[in-house]
Design an enzyme around this catalytic site. Structure first.
Site, mmCIF file in Angstrom:
data_model
loop_
_atom_site.group_PDB
_atom_site.id
_atom_site.type_symbol
_atom_site.label_atom_id
_atom_site.label_comp_id
_atom_site.label_asym_id
_atom_site.label_seq_id
_atom_site.Cartn_x
_atom_site.Cartn_y
_atom_site.Cartn_z
ATOM 1 N N ARG A 31 44.690 41.531 50.879
ATOM 2 C CA ARG A 31 46.063 41.017 50.954
ATOM 3 C C ARG A 31 47.013 41.882 50.133
ATOM 4 N NH1 ARG A 31 46.764 41.523 46.364
ATOM 5 N NH2 ARG A 31 46.194 40.244 44.592
ATOM 6 N N HIS A 38 51.494 36.770 39.213
ATOM 7 C CA HIS A 38 50.986 36.056 38.041
ATOM 8 C C HIS A 38 51.558 34.639 37.991
ATOM 9 C CE1 HIS A 38 48.542 39.163 36.126
ATOM 10 N NE2 HIS A 38 49.390 40.013 36.669
ATOM 11 N N ASP A 40 50.154 32.145 40.445
ATOM 12 C CA ASP A 40 49.225 31.136 41.001
ATOM 13 C C ASP A 40 48.587 30.282 39.906
ATOM 14 O OD1 ASP A 40 47.646 33.334 40.227
ATOM 15 O OD2 ASP A 40 46.473 33.409 42.077
ATOM 16 N N GLY A 129 44.236 46.272 43.563
ATOM 17 C CA GLY A 129 45.161 45.149 43.581
ATOM 18 C C GLY A 129 45.401 44.617 44.983
ATOM 19 N N SER A 132 40.079 43.313 47.078
ATOM 20 C CA SER A 132 38.787 43.682 47.668
ATOM 21 C C SER A 132 37.753 42.610 47.308
ATOM 22 C CB SER A 132 38.343 45.058 47.184
ATOM 23 O OG SER A 132 38.315 45.104 45.774
ATOM 24 N N ASP A 177 44.470 34.817 46.179
ATOM 25 C CA ASP A 177 43.791 35.847 46.978
ATOM 26 C C ASP A 177 42.824 35.229 47.976
ATOM 27 O OD1 ASP A 177 45.212 37.289 45.172
ATOM 28 O OD2 ASP A 177 43.474 38.115 44.099
ATOM 29 N N TYR A 227 44.233 40.158 31.772
ATOM 30 C CA TYR A 227 44.543 39.067 32.701
ATOM 31 C C TYR A 227 44.330 37.718 32.006
ATOM 32 C CZ TYR A 227 44.543 36.333 37.043
ATOM 33 O OH TYR A 227 44.825 35.418 38.032
HETATM 34 C C1 GAF Z 1 44.845 38.775 40.752
HETATM 35 C C2 GAF Z 1 44.299 37.370 40.730
HETATM 36 F F1 GAF Z 1 43.055 37.329 41.292
HETATM 37 C C3 GAF Z 1 45.226 36.399 41.447
HETATM 38 O O1 GAF Z 1 44.757 35.095 41.332
HETATM 39 C C4 GAF Z 1 46.659 36.527 40.903
HETATM 40 O O2 GAF Z 1 46.780 35.885 39.666
HETATM 41 C C5 GAF Z 1 47.106 37.992 40.819
HETATM 42 O O3 GAF Z 1 46.137 38.797 40.150
HETATM 43 C C6 GAF Z 1 48.420 38.162 40.118
HETATM 44 O O4 GAF Z 1 49.430 37.565 40.843
HETATM 45 O O5 GAF Z 1 44.898 39.267 42.063
#
Ligand code: GAF
Length: 390
Positions: A31, A38, A40, A129, A132, A177, A227
């Site tokens: 996707r 950041h 979700d 990003g 995958s 994702d 993250y």
């Molecule tokens: C990564 C995470 F896996 C997603 O859940 C999301 O937080 C993203 O980073 C940032 O928007 O892809």
């Protein structure tokens, strides 16, 4: 490569390795997130689309029987060996933990895939990003559904895959994702409310605009700890504000609480509050084919991710600045980093007729500025996971 070509290739590779054609072929897309970064894991709104790049699995029962789910990948030297006769735990090789976690999720529901020979081929660039890992998880889940004949609810399926990533890969990701890889629809973006998990398809079929994806080819590592750190800072901000999550926060409320907050935590929260608003506005702009407004919001999103959330990097900033220098007169409406950050890809909203010229200029200027070669391609919004042969 089209999905048809990719699946034909995976089938051919399966046949070469196992001397018979595969019985099942399934696919799940990667996707690109158009806006809502950041967000979700802060219960807000995100606006991703599935891309025409997929993980494809070709599979059959092992000729000699047995309980081992054996996945060979064109991108890996070591296969994933998952014995479905025993309780599953994370283990080597590292990449096997994505399918392993998904198999464990199905087994916990009493759905055991049993032994399988699987050939995996993916066109989703690894660590860029573009999800995958989610595509690999959702592809595995789709295969297990096909093999067991069980069809689980799409929301449950996405959550099962997210759990695999949390518990087997150790990445505390949000739901975006996996949701888009399961629920993507051709010619549509997906506006996902990460709190209620309700989705709305936002049509994007205007042939005069394209989403152009530019890969910095700088590796992005979600597991690096940054993250999880951002996620913890957002939770800290919500705690200080006395709210369940930053979804409930307002810019004015945050300003009032500024004195009680570490300046970094304050800036993280400011990004989240602004980005949720921008995402809802961008969905409205796209529905109205107001590309200039959508582009403006994408640039604003990038600035916020760069300055407040601090998840960009020099190479991503270079791509966005180059896009900005090409500008509207050169066919660029907007551009931003996409995905977790620290490398990976930028996404730009551009005029279709200018794609060739933009690609050429972006590649040349990026090479001059960074010494690196960018990989640049366009994708129409694609469909989510599918069974190609059953
Ligand atoms: C990564 C995470 F896996 C997603 O859940 C999301 O937080 C993203 O980073 C940032 O928007 O892809």
């Amino acid at each position: 490569m089209t999905l048809q070509e990719l699946s034909t290739q995976a089938a051919r590779e399966f046949e070469r390795a196992f001397a018979r054609p595969p019985r099942w072929i399934v696919a799940a897309p990667g996707r690109v997130n158009v806006i809502g970064e950041h967000i979700d894991y802060n219960d807000g709104f995100v606006l991703p689309m599935a891309i025409e790049h997929y993980a494809v699995m070709a599979a059959d029962r092992p000729a000699g029987g047995g309980s081992v789910l054996r996945i060979h990948s064109t991108a890996e030297t070591e296969p994933a060996l998952i014995d479905t006769a025993a309780p599953l735990k994370p283990g080597p090789p590292k990449w096997s933990n994505y399918p392993r976690g998904v198999a464990a999720g199905f087994m916990a529901r009493g759905l055991n895939p049993g032994g399988l020979d699987v050939w995996l081929r993916s066109s989703v660039p690894y660590g860029s990003g573009l999800s995958s890992s989610a595509s690999l998880e959702v592809c595995t889940a789709t295969l297990i559904e096909a093999v067991t004949g069980a069809k689980i609810d799409p929301v449950e399926k996405a959550l099962l895959c997210q759990k695999a990533e949390h518990e087997f890969a150790g990445v505390p990701c949000g739901i975006m994702d996996q949701f888009i890889s399961v629920m993507g629809r051709e010619n549509h973006l997906l506006l996902l409310d990460c709190r209620s998990r309700q989705t709305e398809l936002v049509p994007m079929r205007d042939p005069s605009v394209e989403l152009l994806i530019a890969n910095t080819n700088v590796k992005h590592e979600l597991g690096s700890g940054q993250y999880a750190r951002r996620r913890a800072q957002c939770e800290a901000a919500a705690r200080i504000l006395g709210l369940p999550s930053l979804r409930d926060a307002s810019a004015a409320g945050l300003e009032r609480a500024q004195a009680r907050m570490d300046s970094e935590v304050f800036r993280r929260a400011r990004h989240v509050i602004g980005e949720i608003e921008r995402t809802v506005q961008a969905a409205g702009a796209i529905r109205a084919s107001n590309w200039e407004e959508a582009g403006r919001l994408m640039y604003a999103s990038h600035r916020s991710l760069r300055d407040d959330y601090e998840v960009s990097c020099a190479e991503l900033d270079a791509l966005v600045e180059i896009a900005q220098s090409i500008g509207l007169s050169g066919g660029v409406f907007g551009c931003r980093m996409t995905g977790g950050g620290f490398g990976g890809c930028a996404v730009a909203l551009v005029k279709s007729q200018a794609v060739a010229a933009i690609t050429k200029k972006m590649a040349a200027d990026y090479k001059t500025r960074t010494g690196l070669a960018a990989t640049i391609f366009c994708s129409r919004p694609a469909a989510g996971a599918t069974v190609i042969k059953a």
